[in-house]
Design an enzyme around this catalytic site. Structure first.
Site, short mmCIF file in Angstrom:
data_model
loop_
_atom_site.label_atom_id
_atom_site.label_comp_id
_atom_site.label_asym_id
_atom_site.label_seq_id
_atom_site.Cartn_x
_atom_site.Cartn_y
_atom_site.Cartn_z
CB ALA A 108 -0.89 -0.03 1.23
N GLY A 159 0.67 -5.10 0.97
CA GLY A 159 -0.52 -5.20 0.12
C GLY A 159 -0.23 -5.90 -1.20
CD GLU A 211 -2.11 -7.67 3.13
OE1 GLU A 211 -1.81 -6.52 2.76
OE2 GLU A 211 -2.65 -7.89 4.24
CD GLU A 220 1.73 -5.64 5.98
OE1 GLU A 220 2.56 -6.54 6.24
OE2 GLU A 220 1.06 -5.62 4.93
N1 DAK Z 1 4.53 3.24 -0.95
C1 DAK Z 1 4.88 4.38 -1.59
N2 DAK Z 1 5.97 4.52 -2.33
C2 DAK Z 1 6.78 3.46 -2.47
C3 DAK Z 1 6.49 2.23 -1.84
C4 DAK Z 1 5.29 2.14 -1.05
N3 DAK Z 1 4.90 0.99 -0.45
N4 DAK Z 1 7.48 1.37 -2.13
C5 DAK Z 1 8.32 2.02 -2.92
N5 DAK Z 1 7.91 3.30 -3.13
C6 DAK Z 1 8.56 4.34 -3.89
C7 DAK Z 1 9.77 4.93 -3.15
O1 DAK Z 1 9.36 5.90 -2.23
C8 DAK Z 1 10.57 5.49 -4.29
O2 DAK Z 1 9.99 6.70 -4.69
P1 DAK Z 1 10.93 7.99 -5.03
O3 DAK Z 1 11.74 8.25 -3.82
O4 DAK Z 1 11.76 7.55 -6.21
O5 DAK Z 1 9.94 9.08 -5.36
C9 DAK Z 1 10.32 4.50 -5.42
O6 DAK Z 1 9.14 3.80 -5.08
C10 DAK Z 1 11.46 3.50 -5.56
O7 DAK Z 1 11.66 2.89 -4.29
P2 DAK Z 1 13.10 2.75 -3.63
O8 DAK Z 1 13.99 3.89 -4.02
O9 DAK Z 1 12.87 2.55 -2.17
O10 DAK Z 1 13.63 1.42 -4.33
P3 DAK Z 1 14.63 0.36 -3.73
O11 DAK Z 1 14.96 -0.56 -4.85
O12 DAK Z 1 15.77 1.01 -3.02
O13 DAK Z 1 13.81 -0.44 -2.63
C11 DAK Z 1 11.86 -1.62 -1.76
C12 DAK Z 1 12.71 -1.23 -3.01
C13 DAK Z 1 10.61 -2.33 -2.27
C14 DAK Z 1 12.68 -2.61 -0.91
C15 DAK Z 1 11.55 -0.36 -0.97
O14 DAK Z 1 10.99 0.61 -1.85
C16 DAK Z 1 10.57 -0.61 0.13
O15 DAK Z 1 10.94 -1.15 1.17
N6 DAK Z 1 9.32 -0.19 -0.09
C17 DAK Z 1 8.28 -0.29 0.93
C18 DAK Z 1 7.83 -1.70 1.04
C19 DAK Z 1 6.79 -1.87 2.12
O16 DAK Z 1 7.08 -1.71 3.33
N7 DAK Z 1 5.60 -2.20 1.69
C20 DAK Z 1 4.53 -2.53 2.60
C21 DAK Z 1 3.74 -1.33 2.86
S1 DAK Z 1 2.59 -1.63 4.14
C22 DAK Z 1 -4.74 -1.15 5.50
C23 DAK Z 1 -4.70 -2.23 4.68
C24 DAK Z 1 -3.54 -2.62 4.10
C25 DAK Z 1 -2.37 -1.94 4.34
C26 DAK Z 1 -2.40 -0.86 5.13
C27 DAK Z 1 -3.58 -0.43 5.72
N8 DAK Z 1 -5.93 -0.74 6.15
C28 DAK Z 1 -6.93 -1.78 6.44
C29 DAK Z 1 -6.15 0.58 6.50
C30 DAK Z 1 -1.15 -2.37 3.70
C31 DAK Z 1 0.04 -1.99 4.15
C32 DAK Z 1 1.24 -2.20 3.37
O17 DAK Z 1 1.24 -2.67 2.26
#
Ligand code: DAK
Length: 263
Positions: free
Chosen positions: A63, A108, A111, A131
């Site tokens: 997400a 997400g 998921e 998460e």
């Molecule tokens: N959200 C927003 N932007 C993201 C992103 C994300 N999840 N993942 C990557 N990006 C963006 C980065 O900010 C970056 O943008 P710029 O800085 O270039 O503008 C661009 O994508 C490239 O990312 P990186 O520079 O970080 O690329 P790397 O190769 O260095 O790293 C990575 C790749 C996938 C390891 C890293 O980007 C990363 O760790 N990303 C986050 C992964 C993550 O933690 N995802 C889980 C999110 S939590 C809910 C229901 C569901 C959810 C929440 C609430 N409710 C019921 C309310 C779900 C939650 C989740 O999914």
């Protein structure tokens, strides 16, 4: 649509989440467009769908953390509902949906792949539920679907540790059915979808419903669900043609069961 594309190849539809600059992270706009795209699929023509991400790096990196970070409780709830509604739509969609996971499938992203019927991935894929490191629980069904796909112990380990796993481990624990090179992935997904598309469509739909609905109830009720969906196939053209071809010994027409391709 800005963030989702839809293409049709024969009887197979390909839905691509197209926000590569943010690694295809799911924001509200992506979720709304996905919802509309699924609604627009002509399920009388299309027999199987493929869901994938644009670019070579990511399927869906979760997400959108930027959008989520400023949500109020009410907005968080609305965002969660929007996601859950789309994911449930995919899970209960009448025809099979194959996730072709072409890179990061985190939070997400993992998921949404689990709301699909079948997952295959490229060798650079990374799965995980990060998460708890962000101070939240998985919110798009991860606590429920991961345990059902890989078993309770492995799901708890992945979720509590927030550790990412690579494609080979995802294959070993049964999270994906097969691993391909990046170049091979989409062809493999299309081949799998076409194989499904060649089979009797009513039977395939009823199998999906029987498996999904049966998993929610005990075995006595599950068998009744199967009985009804089995009976529902009779008197259909598919059943008459399928059995008729067999009895005619028409090898060309006979429905064939082709096993999944494994690398
Ligand atoms: N959200 C927003 N932007 C993201 C992103 C994300 N999840 N993942 C990557 N990006 C963006 C980065 O900010 C970056 O943008 P710029 O800085 O270039 O503008 C661009 O994508 C490239 O990312 P990186 O520079 O970080 O690329 P790397 O190769 O260095 O790293 C990575 C790749 C996938 C390891 C890293 O980007 C990363 O760790 N990303 C986050 C992964 C993550 O933690 N995802 C889980 C999110 S939590 C809910 C229901 C569901 C959810 C929440 C609430 N409710 C019921 C309310 C779900 C939650 C989740 O999914």
């Amino acid at each position: 649509m800005e963030f989702v594309t839809y293409e049709v190849e024969g009887q197979v539809g390909i839905i691509t989440i197209n926000r590569p600059k943010a690694l295809n992270a799911l924001n509200s706009a992506v979720l709304e467009e996905l919802d509309k795209t699924f609604d627009a699929v002509d399920v009388n023509e299309i027999r199987a769908l493929i869901l994938t991400g644009a670019g070579e790096k990511s399927f869906v990196a979760g997400a959108d953390i930027g959008e989520m970070s400023t949500l109020t409780k009410a907005e968080g709830e609305a965002f969660g509902k929007k996601g859950n509604d789309v994911f449930r739509k995919i899970e209960t969609f009448p025809i099979p949906v194959i996730a072709a996971v072409n890179g990061f499938a985190l939070g997400g992203g993992c998921e949404i792949s689990m709301s699909c019927d079948i997952r295959i991935c490229s060798d650079n894929a990374v799965f995980g539920q990060p998460e708890v490191g962000l101070g939240i629980t998985p919110g798009f069904g991860g606590t429920q679907r991961l345990a059902r796909v890989v078993g309770v112990g492995m799901a708890k380990q992945m979720i509590y540790t927030a550790r990412n796993i690579k494609a080979d481990e995802a294959y070993r624990i049964g999270l994906v059915n097969a691993v391909y090179t990046q170049e091979e992935l989409m062809d493999a997904a299309k081949k799998l979808a076409s194989t499904i598309a060649k089979n009797a469509p009513i039977a395939v739909r009823n199998c999906k419903k029987a498996i999904n609905d049966g998993l929610q109830v005990d075995m006595d009720q599950a068998i009744v669900i199967e009985e009804k969906l089995f009976g529902d196939c009779f008197e259909t053209e598919d059943q008459k043609a399928g059995m008729g071809n067999f009895l005619e010994k028409d090898k060309e027409k006979k429905l064939k069961v082709v096993p999944f391709q494994n690398k």
